[in-house]
Design an enzyme around this catalytic site. Sequence first.
Site, PDB file in Angstrom:
ATOM      1  N   LEU A 292       0.826  -1.215   0.000  1.00  0.00           N
ATOM      2  CA  LEU A 292       0.000   0.000   0.000  1.00  0.00           C
ATOM      3  C   LEU A 292       0.859   1.265   0.000  1.00  0.00           C
ATOM      4  O   LEU A 292       1.945   1.304   0.576  1.00  0.00           O
ATOM      5  CB  LEU A 292      -0.917   0.011   1.220  1.00  0.00           C
ATOM      6  CG  LEU A 292      -1.884  -1.174   1.371  1.00  0.00           C
ATOM      7  CD1 LEU A 292      -2.880  -0.897   2.488  1.00  0.00           C
ATOM      8  CD2 LEU A 292      -2.617  -1.493   0.076  1.00  0.00           C
TER       9      LEU A 292
ATOM     10  N   GLY B  22      -1.688   6.438  -2.467  1.00  0.00           N
ATOM     11  CA  GLY B  22      -2.824   6.317  -3.383  1.00  0.00           C
ATOM     12  C   GLY B  22      -3.894   5.393  -2.791  1.00  0.00           C
ATOM     13  O   GLY B  22      -5.085   5.711  -2.779  1.00  0.00           O
ATOM     14  N   HIS B  23      -3.445   4.237  -2.276  1.00  0.00           N
ATOM     15  CA  HIS B  23      -4.401   3.311  -1.656  1.00  0.00           C
ATOM     16  C   HIS B  23      -5.074   3.962  -0.441  1.00  0.00           C
ATOM     17  O   HIS B  23      -6.266   3.770  -0.213  1.00  0.00           O
ATOM     18  CB  HIS B  23      -3.682   2.041  -1.165  1.00  0.00           C
ATOM     19  CG  HIS B  23      -3.132   1.181  -2.259  1.00  0.00           C
ATOM     20  ND1 HIS B  23      -1.779   0.988  -2.449  1.00  0.00           N
ATOM     21  CD2 HIS B  23      -3.751   0.456  -3.207  1.00  0.00           C
ATOM     22  CE1 HIS B  23      -1.590   0.172  -3.468  1.00  0.00           C
ATOM     23  NE2 HIS B  23      -2.762  -0.164  -3.956  1.00  0.00           N
TER      24      HIS B  23
END
Length: 289
Positions: free
Chosen positions: A34, A37-38
């Site tokens: 991750l 963005g995640h």
Amino acid sequence: MASSVYELENLLERRAAWSRLGLTVGLVPTMGALHAGHLSLIGKAKAVADRVVVSIYINPKQFAPGEDQESYPRDAENDCAQALAAGADLVWLCPPDSIYPKDWATSVIPSGVGLGLESNHRPHFFTGVATVVARLFALLKPQFAVFGEKDFQQLKVVEQLNRDLCFGVTIIAAPLVRGVDCLALSSRNRNLSSEQRERALAVPRSLQVACSAYAEGERSTQVLCQLGRSVLSDSGIAVDYFELVKSSDLQPAPRELSGDDTDLRLMVAALCGTVRLIDNCALDTPPCP
Ligand code: PAF
């Protein structure tokens, strides 16, 4: 209580308990490693759903033999900590056999927006993505699911599959997130050496150059795409595609543009060493400040 689960039974128990309480569920499907963005996807899910589940599953069906399934970055412990800190209620760490049972024999094969672009280079890819997303939707039955615009064609494929198979999930698109150097955030960036990362900046630059030429009056689609491709090849980056398409249906843009082209999107995929990078932006919105 926020936590992580491995077993499908535990996931489904938690899901059932939320249903009994009348709580809605948002799914953020990921393959792990991750990044910010995640975390922004988790933020979007939290804004609409009562409970947020982040799934982490490196889906073998979306990799062809010889692609980077083995070297795809893995960081489960850190992923859980980050997802829970970002507000996820549950991290679903999916072991391989929790997604596809042994006698699984179904594939979802997208057509339409799934054709062209990525599919010209990774013909297996969207069948793998659509199959796993359909399976995740069928198992968890979320009311919401969030997908990043970084994988713009994937987002379109998921919207189509959700309509075609009547899942009734509200699909939420989250804007692409870039680093301070303008490179689109991607789990695969972890596999870039520092020299490659420097070179990879040619990817957003190729979009920037095409957007600037458009802003300065260039109206030939062929010239705009050629400008972008040249930026990449001059930096020693192998171009899979650099195309201008309509955002709505991913069909090719007209050969000559009108100057009032609000629905057009530049789409690029390129190889920096063995690391495949994809990026995109609206033609009238340059990616970098
Ligand atoms: O974008 C991804 O990370 C994957 O393609 C997805 C949607 C989680 C399916 O495996």
